[in-house]
Every structure is written in structure tokens, then in C-alpha cells.
Motif scaffolding. Structure first.
Motif, PDB file in Angstrom:
ATOM      1  N   LEU A   1      43.900  30.258   2.858  1.00  0.00           N
ATOM      2  CA  LEU A   1      45.245  29.712   2.996  1.00  0.00           C
ATOM      3  C   LEU A   1      45.309  28.220   2.680  1.00  0.00           C
ATOM      4  O   LEU A   1      46.195  27.770   1.966  1.00  0.00           O
ATOM      5  N   GLY A   2      44.389  27.457   3.254  1.00  0.00           N
ATOM      6  CA  GLY A   2      44.490  25.999   3.172  1.00  0.00           C
ATOM      7  C   GLY A   2      43.382  25.306   2.419  1.00  0.00           C
ATOM      8  O   GLY A   2      43.410  24.081   2.276  1.00  0.00           O
ATOM      9  N   GLY A   3      42.404  26.062   1.976  1.00  0.00           N
ATOM     10  CA  GLY A   3      41.316  25.475   1.207  1.00  0.00           C
ATOM     11  C   GLY A   3      40.216  24.875   2.072  1.00  0.00           C
ATOM     12  O   GLY A   3      40.353  24.715   3.283  1.00  0.00           O
ATOM     13  N   ASP A   4      39.133  24.545   1.423  1.00  0.00           N
ATOM     14  CA  ASP A   4      37.967  24.005   2.125  1.00  0.00           C
ATOM     15  C   ASP A   4      38.214  22.614   2.700  1.00  0.00           C
ATOM     16  O   ASP A   4      37.578  22.228   3.675  1.00  0.00           O
TER      17      ASP A   4
ATOM     18  N   TRP B   1      36.555  27.093  14.750  1.00  0.00           N
ATOM     19  CA  TRP B   1      35.139  27.075  15.112  1.00  0.00           C
ATOM     20  C   TRP B   1      34.267  27.682  14.022  1.00  0.00           C
ATOM     21  O   TRP B   1      34.578  28.724  13.457  1.00  0.00           O
ATOM     22  N   LYS B   2      33.134  27.062  13.787  1.00  0.00           N
ATOM     23  CA  LYS B   2      32.224  27.490  12.725  1.00  0.00           C
ATOM     24  C   LYS B   2      31.686  28.905  12.937  1.00  0.00           C
ATOM     25  O   LYS B   2      31.371  29.593  11.976  1.00  0.00           O
ATOM     26  N   ASN B   3      31.580  29.363  14.184  1.00  0.00           N
ATOM     27  CA  ASN B   3      31.041  30.700  14.423  1.00  0.00           C
ATOM     28  C   ASN B   3      32.082  31.802  14.198  1.00  0.00           C
ATOM     29  O   ASN B   3      31.758  32.976  14.299  1.00  0.00           O
ATOM     30  N   GLN B   4      33.297  31.438  13.877  1.00  0.00           N
ATOM     31  CA  GLN B   4      34.361  32.413  13.604  1.00  0.00           C
ATOM     32  C   GLN B   4      34.492  32.615  12.085  1.00  0.00           C
ATOM     33  O   GLN B   4      35.487  32.248  11.468  1.00  0.00           O
ATOM     34  N   THR B   5      33.480  33.223  11.503  1.00  0.00           N
ATOM     35  CA  THR B   5      33.358  33.329  10.051  1.00  0.00           C
ATOM     36  C   THR B   5      34.568  33.996   9.407  1.00  0.00           C
ATOM     37  O   THR B   5      35.100  33.505   8.406  1.00  0.00           O
ATOM     38  N   TRP B   6      34.998  35.108   9.949  1.00  0.00           N
ATOM     39  CA  TRP B   6      36.129  35.830   9.365  1.00  0.00           C
ATOM     40  C   TRP B   6      37.394  34.982   9.399  1.00  0.00           C
ATOM     41  O   TRP B   6      38.110  34.860   8.402  1.00  0.00           O
ATOM     42  N   LYS B   7      37.666  34.354  10.539  1.00  0.00           N
ATOM     43  CA  LYS B   7      38.870  33.530  10.671  1.00  0.00           C
ATOM     44  C   LYS B   7      38.790  32.315   9.742  1.00  0.00           C
ATOM     45  O   LYS B   7      39.787  31.922   9.138  1.00  0.00           O
ATOM     46  N   ARG B   8      37.624  31.721   9.634  1.00  0.00           N
ATOM     47  CA  ARG B   8      37.479  30.565   8.746  1.00  0.00           C
ATOM     48  C   ARG B   8      37.679  30.968   7.284  1.00  0.00           C
ATOM     49  O   ARG B   8      38.171  30.184   6.483  1.00  0.00           O
ATOM     50  N   GLY B   9      37.337  32.197   6.957  1.00  0.00           N
ATOM     51  CA  GLY B   9      37.623  32.694   5.607  1.00  0.00           C
ATOM     52  C   GLY B   9      39.123  32.753   5.350  1.00  0.00           C
ATOM     53  O   GLY B   9      39.587  32.418   4.253  1.00  0.00           O
ATOM     54  N   VAL B  10      39.881  33.155   6.358  1.00  0.00           N
ATOM     55  CA  VAL B  10      41.344  33.178   6.233  1.00  0.00           C
ATOM     56  C   VAL B  10      41.867  31.754   6.081  1.00  0.00           C
ATOM     57  O   VAL B  10      42.714  31.478   5.225  1.00  0.00           O
TER      58      VAL B  10
END
Length: 166
Positions: A93-96, A80-89
Motif C-alpha cells: 500500500l505505502g511502499g518500503d 512490528w517487524k515480526n508481523q511479516t504478513w501485515k508488513r507485506g500489506v
């Protein structure tokens, strides 16, 4: 990697009714948060406290990977886009490209969620996805198709972890 299978099933693990009762009461949930703070962030804690009948098997599986491999997990909401910290991980790990895939391809597969867990080494050197299946839960055909795409985009396998309850 085009040659990755859609998924690989791991050997079943077993949870107890007593653990599930303690999780629903909040007692075991809090123990796990204290012991594995990297895995259970405030968003996951709020979700589990508000929906105590769900998420037990995912949390139990995340603890399993912490205890057996020493690896961390992100649970469900990492797409989810609102999970900024998790999306950074996820990006680390897997790239954009993997983030873009989660952002754009979900609708194509009937609004499926990403695999339940993103399990990764503490040094970010490796990772895999895990779909957790409780005693009466089965993998659907559309999930198999979606997971094949996730594996292709990420170059990482999807494992299915069956959890029984005794």
C-alpha cells in the motif's frame, strides 16, 4: 504531500455496553473473526483474548469500516517487524519508505505506536490510517506531531474516529 493536515476527525460512532460485554466474553469477538477473517488474524485474536479489557474500540471500528465501506483493516501491530504478513500489506500500500519510517521514527516520538488501524480497499487501490479514541481517550500533542509525519511520508490522511459507549 506537505499540505495534508495532521488529522481529520470523523463523526462519532456509538457502541453499546452489551457489545463490549459480549466482546470481553469472547462471544462477539468470535463472531467478528468468523465474519471478517481478513481483518482479524490469529495474532489479533490472541491479543484480544489475552487482554479482554482492551482493543474493543479498535475492533469495533474495524467492523464499522468493513460494514460501511467494505474495506479491510490491519489493527495496531502492522508496524512490528515480526508481523511479516501485515508488513507485506503495508509495503504494497505505502511502499518500503513507509515501513522504514515506522522502523526508525518511533523512538523520536516517545515510542508511539502507529495509528490504531490501517484501513484499505480490498483491491489495495487506496488506504488511510485511523486513530480510534474511546470515551475518555484524547489525542495527545505528540500524537498530532507523529501523525503529521505519517501523513507526510505516506501521502495519506490520518482520521480520528471517536467511539462513544452507551
Amino acid at each position: 504531500m506537505d499540505d495534508l493536515p495532521a488529522y481529520r476527525e470523523l463523526p462519532q460512532i456509538v457502541a453499546t455496553q452489551a457489545e463490549r460485554v459480549r466482546f470481553r466474553s469472547g462471544e462477539l469477538l468470535q463472531e467478528w473473526v468468523d465474519k471478517y477473517p481478513w481483518t482479524f488474524d490469529p495474532h489479533e485474536v490472541r491479543t484480544a483474548l489475552n487482554q479482554r479489557t482492551g482493543h474493543f474500540y479498535e475492533w469495533f471500528s474495524a467492523v464499522h469500516f468493513c460494514e460501511t465501506m467494505g474495506w479491510n483493516s490491519l489493527i495496531e501491530s502492522y508496524q512490528w517487524k515480526n508481523q511479516t504478513w501485515k508488513r507485506g500489506v503495508v509495503s504494497r500500500l505505502g511502499g518500503d519508505d513507509l515501513l522504514r519510517f515506522f522502523d526508525t521514527q518511533r523512538r523520536r516520538y516517545g515510542m508511539l505506536h502507529a495509528p490504531d488501524l490501517l484501513v484499505f480497499a480490498p483491491d489495495f487501490s487506496d488506504y488511510f490510517f485511523c486513530e480510534v479514541k474511546g470515551p475518555r481517550d484524547r489525542l495527545r500533542d505528540v500524537q498530532v506531531q507523529y501523525f503529521a509525519e505519517v501523513a507526510k511520508v505516506s501521502g495519506k490522511e490520518i482520521v480520528v474516529l471517536p467511539v462513544d459507549l452507551i
